[in-house]
Scaffold this motif. Structure first.
Motif, PDB file in Angstrom:
ATOM      1  N   ARG A  19      47.812  41.947  43.134  1.00 27.65           N
ATOM      2  CA  ARG A  19      46.946  42.133  41.951  1.00 27.65           C
ATOM      3  C   ARG A  19      45.461  42.147  42.297  1.00 27.65           C
ATOM      4  N   ASP A  40      34.515  45.786  34.691  1.00 25.42           N
ATOM      5  CA  ASP A  40      35.820  45.612  35.348  1.00 25.42           C
ATOM      6  C   ASP A  40      36.861  46.634  34.867  1.00 25.42           C
ATOM      7  N   HIS A  41      36.400  47.735  34.247  1.00 23.90           N
ATOM      8  CA  HIS A  41      37.330  48.767  33.767  1.00 23.90           C
ATOM      9  C   HIS A  41      36.887  50.187  34.126  1.00 23.90           C
ATOM     10  N   CYS A  59      36.630  48.278  41.215  1.00 24.27           N
ATOM     11  CA  CYS A  59      37.356  47.434  40.264  1.00 24.27           C
ATOM     12  C   CYS A  59      38.694  48.040  39.871  1.00 24.27           C
ATOM     13  N   LEU A  60      38.853  49.351  40.067  1.00 27.48           N
ATOM     14  CA  LEU A  60      40.114  50.009  39.695  1.00 27.48           C
ATOM     15  C   LEU A  60      40.988  50.293  40.910  1.00 27.48           C
TER      16      LEU A  60
ATOM     17  N   MET B   1      46.383  40.079  34.758  1.00 26.31           N
ATOM     18  CA  MET B   1      47.400  41.043  35.177  1.00 26.31           C
ATOM     19  C   MET B   1      48.703  40.310  35.489  1.00 26.31           C
ATOM     20  N   ASP B  34      43.734  49.916  35.033  1.00 23.13           N
ATOM     21  CA  ASP B  34      43.003  49.542  33.817  1.00 23.13           C
ATOM     22  C   ASP B  34      43.976  48.971  32.777  1.00 23.13           C
ATOM     23  N   LYS B  37      45.440  45.585  33.790  1.00 23.27           N
ATOM     24  CA  LYS B  37      44.511  44.467  33.577  1.00 23.27           C
ATOM     25  C   LYS B  37      44.574  43.977  32.136  1.00 23.27           C
ATOM     26  N   LEU B  38      44.763  44.930  31.211  1.00 21.09           N
ATOM     27  CA  LEU B  38      44.813  44.580  29.796  1.00 21.09           C
ATOM     28  C   LEU B  38      46.224  44.154  29.377  1.00 21.09           C
TER      29      LEU B  38
END
Lengths: 172, 323
Positions: A19, A40-41, A59-60, B1, B34, B37-38
């Motif tokens: 992760r 962070d997106h 960050c991705l 995550m 992305d 993460k959400l």
């Protein structure tokens, strides 16, 4: 799991949870805190680094996906003294709080390479012609980097100066 | 995550083997990471397909075969694409940011998820994210939602620019199934309408891997992509139009139009193309094309502005393409 990434010319082998993003690996595991976590997106560009020479949002990126890859961070650009873009950002006051600056400079470094390679952009009149780095071209190509202090005039001036200088050197 | 297993196979057989018991493929990851993460997506297993050698662009039957993991940047800058499929370069360059285009892949672009704010808000009802929970968009705040192809269960837009150009260019995706068999799918067959199962966006089965995209010889040299959005760069389309047109003796011999920002999938309407074929270009014809395109439009409250916007953009694009 084990992953080996070359960061600023040095190999680093890390044992990472899958992760962990490349950004967190750089900041929390290698203590290279120049790359910043903004949104962070992938929306703000503060985390921009060069991955195998190309700019990406770290960050991705999952760090484990980049085994064997080469990463250059803002710290790497400053090795052997500040890079021309770093000097120009200081000279043109291209920052206020400075949080977006490492991302801006990494992004601009790769962007100038893209221009030199003749990559067109959304605002290029033609897909074939050599790129002239006008204000519109610069704004379009840097749209993945936000500055909430809105230091865009200084940022534009810094990048434009380095682009012009590079061009002059190339023709000399 | 959420925790997940990660595997990076070196070839396609190993990728299929790794995915046998259910897995999510990842390549660029710009959308998937992305969403992970959400915790909107929470795959148990990721199979990394970024190193399967699917990153080449080659000639194929007079057209082009584009590897699934060719990045959006490389595809937009490819000299053959710039010369022969400029609408594709233009659409790619109109999307995302320089950083994202360097990472995002061709197949990943096709398979990116929709951008409805309620899909992203895990506190809101969303039939796409959590089937059967309802749709908070309908009756909620709406602006950039679909006016074509929606249902009472979902009106989320497909956000890709690239896929709009690909539809106008009659692209087909080549898919390798888990058992190693291959098939080609037209985009019309790849993308499903939401109906009452909006969580199922494509016809791909578990384990199906897009290996490449095939572009035929374009039907015309006149190609235009125009995108209208809320800001000048790095924003999704409110309306976009891709046009590929062949003129003959001052008339439109053939036309292929595709639309972004309007539909629940990259939109193409055979009746619009048929209406234009054989006709002399002109304002009345272009107005009629807009009427045909929007004949079944059902703009949810807040999206009505897209009707006149779509008509105007279509007209401007057709004017440019037939000039």
């Amino acid at each position: 799991m084990a992953v080996t990434i070359t960061v600023n010319g040095q190999d680093h082998t890390l044992d990472l949870d899958p992760r962990v993003t490349l950004l967190d690996a750089l900041r929390d595991h290698l203590h290279l805190t120049g790359s910043k976590k903004g949104c962070d997106h992938g929306q703000c560009g503060a985390c921009t680094v060069l991955l195998n020479g190309r700019r990406v949002n770290s960050c991705l990126c999952l760090a484990v996906m980049h085994d064997g890859d080469e990463v250059t961070t803002i710290e790497g650009l400053a090795e052997g003294g500040p890079s021309p873009l770093q000097e120009a950002f200081v000279a043109h006051d291209g920052m206020q709080c400075g949080y977006c600056t490492p991302g801006q400079i990494c992004s601009a470094t790769a962007m100038l390479d893209e221009v030199a390679a003749g990559w067109p952009s959304h605002v290029s009149a033609s897909l074939d012609c050599p790129v002239e780095l006008t204000h519109d071209e610069l704004a379009e190509r840097m749209s993945g980097n936000l500055c909430r202090c809105s230091c865009y005039p200084g940022i534009n001036a810094a990048i434009t100066e380095v682009a012009r200088r590079g061009k002059t050197e190339a023709t000399e | 995550m959420r925790p997940f297993d990660y595997q990076r196979p070196d070839d396609r057989d190993a990728a299929h083997a790794a995915a046998r018991d259910g897995a999510t493929f990842i390549a660029g990851g710009t959308n998937l990471v992305d969403l992970m993460k959400l915790e909107i997506m929470a795959p148990d297993r990721l199979v990394d397909v970024s190193r399967l050698g699917l990153d080449g662009i080659g000639d194929a039957d007079g057209g082009l075969r584009i590897g699934a993991t060719v990045t959006n940047s490389d595809l937009a800058a490819d000299p053959r694409v710039r010369r022969t499929y400029p609408v594709l370069s233009r659409a790619l360059l109109a999307g995302a940011s320089g950083q994202l285009r360097n990472k995002a892949t061709t197949a990943g672009n096709f398979l990116q998820r929709t951008r409805c704010p309620y899909f992203y808000d895990t506190d809101a009802a969303c039939n796409k994210r959590a089937p059967g929970t309802g749709c908070a968009a309908l009756g909620g705040e709406m602006r950039n939602h679909a006016i074509l192809g929606g249902s009472q269960h979902c009106v989320a837009l497909h956000p890709s620019d690239m896929a709009v150009a690909m539809r106008a260019l009659d692209a087909e995706v080549e898919v390798e199934a888990a058992d190693g068999t291959s098939r080609a799918l037209a985009l019309d067959d790849l993308y499903r309408l939401p109906g009452d199962t909006p969580h199922i966006e494509t016809s791909l089965a578990p384990g199906d891997l897009i290996t490449s995209v095939r572009l035929p010889v374009p039907l015309g040299e006149r190609q235009v992509y125009r995108k209208v959005r809320d800001r000048a760069s790095y924003a999704f389309a409110l309306v976009s139009v891709a046009a590929v047109v062949r003129m003959e003796g001052g008339r439109i011999a053939e036309a292929a139009l595709a639309f972004g920002g309007l539909g629940t999938r990259p939109w193409r309407d055979a009746e619009v193309d048929a209406l234009l074929a054989g006709e002399a270009p002109g304002e009345a014809l272009f107005d009629k094309a807009g009427e045909v395109l929007l004949r079944d439009a059902e703009p949810p409250e807040g999206t009505e502005f897209k009707l006149p916007l779509a008509r105007r953009v279509l007209k401007a694009v057709l004017t440019e393409a037939t000039r």
